[in-house]
Design an enzyme around this catalytic site. Structure first.
Site, short mmCIF file in Angstrom:
data_model
loop_
_atom_site.label_atom_id
_atom_site.label_comp_id
_atom_site.label_asym_id
_atom_site.label_seq_id
_atom_site.Cartn_x
_atom_site.Cartn_y
_atom_site.Cartn_z
N ALA A 69 19.30 7.35 -37.32
CA ALA A 69 20.59 8.01 -37.34
C ALA A 69 21.65 6.91 -37.38
O ALA A 69 21.37 5.75 -37.06
CB ALA A 69 20.75 8.87 -36.09
N GLY A 113 15.69 8.11 -36.15
CA GLY A 113 15.87 9.32 -36.96
C GLY A 113 15.14 9.24 -38.30
O GLY A 113 14.78 10.26 -38.87
N GLU A 116 11.73 10.27 -37.53
CA GLU A 116 11.77 11.71 -37.24
C GLU A 116 11.94 12.53 -38.52
O GLU A 116 11.35 13.60 -38.67
CB GLU A 116 12.91 11.99 -36.24
CG GLU A 116 12.60 11.37 -34.87
CD GLU A 116 13.80 11.35 -33.93
OE1 GLU A 116 14.88 10.89 -34.34
OE2 GLU A 116 13.65 11.80 -32.78
N GLU A 136 14.94 3.91 -30.04
CA GLU A 136 16.14 4.38 -29.32
C GLU A 136 16.30 3.75 -27.95
O GLU A 136 17.42 3.52 -27.48
CB GLU A 136 16.10 5.91 -29.18
CG GLU A 136 16.38 6.68 -30.46
CD GLU A 136 15.14 6.90 -31.33
OE1 GLU A 136 14.08 6.28 -31.09
OE2 GLU A 136 15.25 7.72 -32.27
N1 CO8 Z 1 22.90 2.94 -38.13
C1 CO8 Z 1 23.97 2.33 -38.71
N2 CO8 Z 1 23.86 1.20 -39.42
C2 CO8 Z 1 22.65 0.62 -39.53
C3 CO8 Z 1 21.50 1.19 -38.95
C4 CO8 Z 1 21.65 2.41 -38.22
N3 CO8 Z 1 20.62 3.04 -37.67
N4 CO8 Z 1 20.44 0.40 -39.23
C5 CO8 Z 1 20.91 -0.61 -39.96
N5 CO8 Z 1 22.24 -0.49 -40.15
C6 CO8 Z 1 23.13 -1.38 -40.90
C7 CO8 Z 1 23.38 -2.66 -40.14
O1 CO8 Z 1 24.40 -2.47 -39.19
C8 CO8 Z 1 23.81 -3.58 -41.27
O2 CO8 Z 1 25.16 -3.29 -41.59
P1 CO8 Z 1 26.20 -4.50 -41.86
O3 CO8 Z 1 25.68 -5.16 -43.11
O4 CO8 Z 1 27.49 -3.77 -42.06
O5 CO8 Z 1 26.14 -5.37 -40.66
C9 CO8 Z 1 22.95 -3.12 -42.44
O6 CO8 Z 1 22.51 -1.79 -42.10
C10 CO8 Z 1 21.73 -3.98 -42.66
O7 CO8 Z 1 20.98 -4.06 -41.45
P2 CO8 Z 1 20.48 -5.44 -40.79
O8 CO8 Z 1 21.38 -6.54 -41.20
O9 CO8 Z 1 20.30 -5.20 -39.33
O10 CO8 Z 1 19.07 -5.60 -41.52
P3 CO8 Z 1 17.80 -6.43 -40.96
O11 CO8 Z 1 16.85 -6.47 -42.11
O12 CO8 Z 1 18.25 -7.69 -40.33
O13 CO8 Z 1 17.18 -5.50 -39.80
C11 CO8 Z 1 16.40 -3.42 -38.83
C12 CO8 Z 1 16.57 -4.27 -40.11
C13 CO8 Z 1 15.36 -4.06 -37.92
C14 CO8 Z 1 15.91 -2.05 -39.28
C15 CO8 Z 1 17.74 -3.32 -38.10
O14 CO8 Z 1 18.74 -2.92 -39.01
C16 CO8 Z 1 17.75 -2.33 -36.96
O15 CO8 Z 1 17.22 -2.58 -35.89
N6 CO8 Z 1 18.40 -1.15 -37.18
C17 CO8 Z 1 18.54 -0.12 -36.17
C18 CO8 Z 1 17.25 0.60 -35.97
C19 CO8 Z 1 17.44 1.62 -34.91
O16 CO8 Z 1 17.68 1.35 -33.74
N7 CO8 Z 1 17.28 2.88 -35.30
C20 CO8 Z 1 17.38 3.96 -34.40
C21 CO8 Z 1 18.75 4.49 -34.45
S1 CO8 Z 1 19.02 5.68 -33.22
C22 CO8 Z 1 18.39 7.06 -33.83
O17 CO8 Z 1 17.95 7.16 -34.92
C23 CO8 Z 1 18.46 8.14 -32.91
C24 CO8 Z 1 18.11 9.50 -33.50
C25 CO8 Z 1 18.23 10.48 -32.45
C26 CO8 Z 1 19.25 10.02 -31.47
C27 CO8 Z 1 19.69 11.13 -30.64
C28 CO8 Z 1 20.77 10.60 -29.75
C29 CO8 Z 1 21.24 11.68 -28.80
#
Ligand code: CO8
Length: 262
Positions: A69, A113, A116, A136
């Site tokens: 998400a 997400g 999911e 998460e």
């Molecule tokens: N949301 C928003 N932006 C994201 C997300 C995300 N989930 N994932 C990556 N991005 C963005 C980064 O911020 C980055 O943006 P920018 O260039 O502007 O800085 C761009 O995508 C590229 O990402 P990275 O530079 O981080 O790429 P890497 O190759 O270095 O890393 C990863 C890849 C490991 C996948 C890393 O991006 C990461 O850890 N992402 C987040 C993964 C995560 O935590 N996902 C879970 C999100 S929470 C969720 O899904 C909850 C669902 C239900 C929640 C219910 C809550 C009540």
């Protein structure tokens, strides 16, 4: 109107009776913003309503199926009363109410997400580069759209608990071994493999495929006794379809069936 490069979900409607839906926010690793998920739900609902389409494939771009998400968007909601009032992420359930089969082609990260969403599809085909996880906990929250519920049904309690409590990822190979994905294929071939599965399904009777999908999904929600009764009713219901009659008659006559999709 947006040009196609700005569309959050690209639709490739094929003459083989399937549609390929591509999540298209590559710079954000296909982070699933509200608007992206609304677009996806709308396009899947269009597939459901379109008699010429029999199945869908959902895929990502580059190194991500979807990295979760949208963290930045969720972060803009600051309180429990905000997220409760908006019922944050509740509209995601639209994906699991689609009646036509959906095959997920996962070529990279399917996290949070994204994992999911893949689990809300009916079959997951992964490339060797795919990675699955529910990170998460690293953000100080918990999965919100099935990560604690669908994952345990897919891979069992101990593995699901480990993923949810440590935020560690499963490799494609581990995901296949655990039963999360149906098949792992070489990098770059996952979309073709998923399209082939969707086209195979599209070659059968649409109402029958929908009944079969509904029955398999019912097993996740019912006791075995209820599920067996439900299955028996839908099995009997196929006798109300021209396609059931056609399939049996074609077998007996040693010819190929011609599905009427009714
Ligand atoms: N949301 C928003 N932006 C994201 C997300 C995300 N989930 N994932 C990556 N991005 C963005 C980064 O911020 C980055 O943006 P920018 O260039 O502007 O800085 C761009 O995508 C590229 O990402 P990275 O530079 O981080 O790429 P890497 O190759 O270095 O890393 C990863 C890849 C490991 C996948 C890393 O991006 C990461 O850890 N992402 C987040 C993964 C995560 O935590 N996902 C879970 C999100 S929470 C969720 O899904 C909850 C669902 C239900 C929640 C219910 C809550 C009540």
């Amino acid at each position: 109107a947006f040009s196609s490069s700005e569309e959050l979900v690209l639709v490739d409607r094929r003459s083989s009776g399937i549609a390929v839906l591509t999540l298209n926010r590559p710079k954000a690793l296909n982070a699933l913003s509200d608007s992206l998920m609304r677009a996806l739900a709308e396009k899947l609902q269009q597939v459901d309503a379109d008699a010429a389409l029999k199945a869908a494939v959902v895929t990502g771009t580059g190194k991500a199926f979807a990295a979760g998400a949208d963290i930045k968007e969720m972060n803009s909601r600051s309180s429990y009363s905000d997220v409760r009032h908006d019922n944050m992420l509740a509209h995601w359930s639209a994906v699991s109410s689609i009646r036509k089969p959906i095959v997920a082609a996962v070529g990279g990260f399917a996290l949070g997400g994204g994992c999911e969403l893949a689990m809300s599809c009916d079959i997951i085909i992964a490339s060797q580069a795919a990675k699955f996880g529910q990170p998460e906990i690293k953000l100080g929250t918990i999965p919100g759209v099935g990560g604690t519920q669908r994952l345990i049904r897919a891979i069992g309690k101990s593995k699901a608990m480990e993923l949810v409590l440590t935020g560690e990822m499963l490799s494609a190979e581990e995901a296949e071994k655990a039963g999360l994905v149906s098949r792992v294929v070489p990098v770059g071939t996952e979309l073709d493999a998923a399209v082939a599965v969707a086209e195979k399904i599209a070659g059968f009777s649409t109402p029958v495929a929908q009944l079969a999908k509904e029955c398999v999904n019912a097993s996740q929600e019912m006791s075995l006794a209820e599920g067996l009764r439900f299955e028996r009713h839908l099995f009997h219901a196929t006798w109300g379809l021209e396609d059931r009659k056609e399939g049996f008659e074609a077998f007996v006559a040693k010819r190929s069936p011609e599905w009427k999709h009714r």
